[in-house]
Design a protein around this motif. Sequence first.
Motif, PDB file in Angstrom:
ATOM      1  N   SER A  49       0.844  -1.198   0.000  1.00 11.86           N
ATOM      2  CA  SER A  49       0.000   0.000   0.000  1.00 11.86           C
ATOM      3  C   SER A  49       0.870   1.235   0.000  1.00 11.86           C
ATOM      4  N   ARG A  50       0.274   2.347  -0.419  1.00  8.60           N
ATOM      5  CA  ARG A  50       0.963   3.633  -0.458  1.00  8.60           C
ATOM      6  C   ARG A  50       0.162   4.660   0.344  1.00  8.60           C
ATOM      7  N   PHE A  51       0.862   5.478   1.097  1.00  8.88           N
ATOM      8  CA  PHE A  51       0.260   6.569   1.848  1.00  8.88           C
ATOM      9  C   PHE A  51       1.035   7.845   1.547  1.00  8.88           C
ATOM     10  N   THR A  52       0.375   8.983   1.656  1.00  7.79           N
ATOM     11  CA  THR A  52       1.072  10.246   1.471  1.00  7.79           C
ATOM     12  C   THR A  52       1.817  10.623   2.748  1.00  7.79           C
ATOM     13  N   PHE A  53       2.707  11.589   2.625  1.00  5.02           N
ATOM     14  CA  PHE A  53       3.473  12.064   3.771  1.00  5.02           C
ATOM     15  C   PHE A  53       2.549  12.538   4.888  1.00  5.02           C
ATOM     16  N   GLU A  54       1.451  13.185   4.512  1.00  3.67           N
ATOM     17  CA  GLU A  54       0.494  13.668   5.497  1.00  3.67           C
ATOM     18  C   GLU A  54      -0.248  12.523   6.180  1.00  3.67           C
ATOM     19  N   GLU A  55      -0.282  11.366   5.556  1.00  6.26           N
ATOM     20  CA  GLU A  55      -0.986  10.209   6.096  1.00  6.26           C
ATOM     21  C   GLU A  55      -0.057   9.246   6.835  1.00  6.26           C
ATOM     22  N   CYS A  56       1.085   9.733   7.314  1.00  9.74           N
ATOM     23  CA  CYS A  56       2.080   8.809   7.875  1.00  9.74           C
ATOM     24  C   CYS A  56       1.543   8.050   9.087  1.00  9.74           C
ATOM     25  N   LYS A  57       0.718   8.680   9.922  1.00 12.67           N
ATOM     26  CA  LYS A  57       0.172   7.953  11.069  1.00 12.67           C
ATOM     27  C   LYS A  57      -0.755   6.835  10.596  1.00 12.67           C
ATOM     28  N   ALA A  58      -1.520   7.102   9.550  1.00 14.07           N
ATOM     29  CA  ALA A  58      -2.395   6.070   8.989  1.00 14.07           C
ATOM     30  C   ALA A  58      -1.573   4.918   8.426  1.00 14.07           C
ATOM     31  N   ALA A  59      -0.415   5.238   7.856  1.00 16.37           N
ATOM     32  CA  ALA A  59       0.478   4.185   7.345  1.00 16.37           C
ATOM     33  C   ALA A  59       0.944   3.287   8.485  1.00 16.37           C
ATOM     34  N   PHE A  60       1.324   3.889   9.600  1.00 16.66           N
ATOM     35  CA  PHE A  60       1.746   3.101  10.756  1.00 16.66           C
ATOM     36  C   PHE A  60       0.589   2.276  11.316  1.00 16.66           C
ATOM     37  N   GLU A  61      -0.596   2.854  11.360  1.00 16.19           N
ATOM     38  CA  GLU A  61      -1.760   2.125  11.875  1.00 16.19           C
ATOM     39  C   GLU A  61      -2.071   0.918  10.999  1.00 16.19           C
ATOM     40  N   HIS A  62      -1.987   1.093   9.689  1.00 18.23           N
ATOM     41  CA  HIS A  62      -2.205  -0.031   8.768  1.00 18.23           C
ATOM     42  C   HIS A  62      -1.137  -1.093   8.963  1.00 18.23           C
ATOM     43  N   PHE A  63       0.107  -0.672   9.047  1.00 12.64           N
ATOM     44  CA  PHE A  63       1.212  -1.606   9.211  1.00 12.64           C
ATOM     45  C   PHE A  63       1.107  -2.363  10.527  1.00 12.64           C
ATOM     46  N   ALA A  64       0.630  -1.678  11.570  1.00  6.75           N
ATOM     47  CA  ALA A  64       0.542  -2.282  12.900  1.00  6.75           C
ATOM     48  C   ALA A  64      -0.449  -3.436  12.954  1.00  6.75           C
ATOM     49  N   LYS A  65      -1.377  -3.507  12.002  1.00  7.42           N
ATOM     50  CA  LYS A  65      -2.334  -4.611  11.973  1.00  7.42           C
ATOM     51  C   LYS A  65      -1.664  -5.914  11.549  1.00  7.42           C
ATOM     52  N   ARG A  66      -0.445  -5.811  10.955  1.00  4.91           N
ATOM     53  CA  ARG A  66       0.362  -6.965  10.551  1.00  4.91           C
ATOM     54  C   ARG A  66      -0.361  -7.867   9.548  1.00  4.91           C
ATOM     55  N   ASN A  67      -1.228  -7.268   8.754  1.00  6.88           N
ATOM     56  CA  ASN A  67      -1.934  -8.017   7.713  1.00  6.88           C
ATOM     57  C   ASN A  67      -1.559  -7.421   6.359  1.00  6.88           C
ATOM     58  N   VAL A  68      -0.292  -7.545   6.017  1.00  7.16           N
ATOM     59  CA  VAL A  68       0.213  -6.921   4.805  1.00  7.16           C
ATOM     60  C   VAL A  68       0.747  -7.981   3.849  1.00  7.16           C
ATOM     61  N   PHE A  69       0.851  -7.586   2.594  1.00  7.52           N
ATOM     62  CA  PHE A  69       1.484  -8.430   1.581  1.00  7.52           C
ATOM     63  C   PHE A  69       2.519  -7.548   0.892  1.00  7.52           C
ATOM     64  N   GLY A  70       3.724  -7.545   1.433  1.00  6.79           N
ATOM     65  CA  GLY A  70       4.769  -6.687   0.897  1.00  6.79           C
ATOM     66  C   GLY A  70       4.983  -5.455   1.760  1.00  6.79           C
ATOM     67  N   LYS A  71       5.506  -4.404   1.138  1.00 10.17           N
ATOM     68  CA  LYS A  71       5.967  -3.221   1.849  1.00 10.17           C
ATOM     69  C   LYS A  71       4.910  -2.104   1.878  1.00 10.17           C
ATOM     70  N   VAL A  72       4.878  -1.385   2.988  1.00  7.64           N
ATOM     71  CA  VAL A  72       4.054  -0.193   3.127  1.00  7.64           C
ATOM     72  C   VAL A  72       4.956   1.004   2.837  1.00  7.64           C
ATOM     73  N   VAL A  73       4.539   1.829   1.875  1.00  8.14           N
ATOM     74  CA  VAL A  73       5.371   2.932   1.378  1.00  8.14           C
ATOM     75  C   VAL A  73       4.680   4.262   1.657  1.00  8.14           C
ATOM     76  N   ILE A  74       5.483   5.258   2.003  1.00  9.48           N
ATOM     77  CA  ILE A  74       5.001   6.637   2.160  1.00  9.48           C
ATOM     78  C   ILE A  74       5.622   7.476   1.059  1.00  9.48           C
ATOM     79  N   THR A  75       4.793   8.181   0.290  1.00 12.75           N
ATOM     80  CA  THR A  75       5.291   9.028  -0.790  1.00 12.75           C
ATOM     81  C   THR A  75       5.412  10.463  -0.306  1.00 12.75           C
ATOM     82  N   HIS A  76       6.432  11.147  -0.812  1.00  7.70           N
ATOM     83  CA  HIS A  76       6.759  12.520  -0.376  1.00  7.70           C
ATOM     84  C   HIS A  76       6.768  13.449  -1.590  1.00  7.70           C
ATOM     85  N   TYR A  77       5.709  13.454  -2.361  1.00  6.53           N
ATOM     86  CA  TYR A  77       5.759  14.201  -3.610  1.00  6.53           C
ATOM     87  C   TYR A  77       5.308  15.647  -3.493  1.00  6.53           C
ATOM     88  N   ALA A  78       4.742  16.050  -2.365  1.00  9.11           N
ATOM     89  CA  ALA A  78       4.233  17.419  -2.234  1.00  9.11           C
ATOM     90  C   ALA A  78       5.389  18.413  -2.308  1.00  9.11           C
TER      91      ALA A  78
END
Length: 332
Positions: free
Chosen positions: A303-332
């Motif tokens: 999954s991909r999250f924006t820089f502003e969504e970094c806490k949401a990225a951690f919350e998703h990752f913390a569920k430990r139900n992933v397939f691959g890497k969780v990425v944060i994009t910094h394009y702003a």
Amino acid sequence: MKIYRLQNIGSIEGLEVCEEPTPEPGPDEVLVKIKATSLNFRDLSIINGWFPFPVEEGRVQLSDAAGVVEAIGSRVTRFAVGDRVTNNFMPGWFAGPFREFVSQYGSQLDGWMADYRTIDQNELVAIPDSISFEEAATLPCAAVTAWNAVAGIGPHHRVLTQGTGGVSLFALQFAKARGAQVIATTSSVEKAQRLLALGADHVINYAEHPNWGEQVKAITGGRGVDRVVEVGGPGTFAQSLKAIALSGQVSMVGALAEGEMPGYLDMFLTFARFQTIATGNRQDLENVLAAVAQSGIRPVIDSRFTFEECKAAFEHFAKRNVFGKVVITHYA
């Protein structure tokens, strides 16, 4: 620039976004405009206070990043403005075996959860044009660890991977690229199909077969696998001992699952090698980048999250139900 600092250790809420001046590179440094970062389990352990090493409050988090060189110091020779780069995971470890515990990103050094970062030129590696920023940001920790976990594997070898986290999927891809047979484990029917599509030769559902080490032996005609990429630790190690072939190797990567470790005699009777994997050095990262570019391996991004969504990225990752890497994009 915007930058996230872990002001209070113990939960994701301890991350706070701050406004700070964009740094200027020193004589041997470059200024990197960060384009992408990725999450590892160590990042979650630091934030939650589980990390086994000292952590300083206020440190910028995340150890894996990719970006563009925007400015260089007066003595910089390895890079030019506009170069695409990713960072070495372990600061100061450029080649050779692991010899010393050093300050690490997110614990005693500021990491990469920011718009910009200055860094010594020797801590960076160039990204081939065929690899995107998001893909490159997945490589410094998980891919380098997997690379070393399956070192020496080739055709006619059998490898066991556990689960669908970043290290396990990279290990599967690297082992298949080297001609090995791969047995993977998961507890999900849907993930099993995705593992097969990624190249796994066999998938064992450990929820249906908790004694999955015996399943591995059955698949291999009683012999076992030559290499186990062990990410679970205490909760999976006993089954890994059942799965390993005599004189095989258990690459000890992590400790994600709770449980009791087997006794000394259980380990001794496998006649296996137990090798802890300390991620890898800058040369390993360069080798991984070359291998990914040449083989056409595509890092698996959950999954991909924006820089502003970094806490949401951690919350998703913390569920430990992933397939691959969780990425944060910094394009702003």
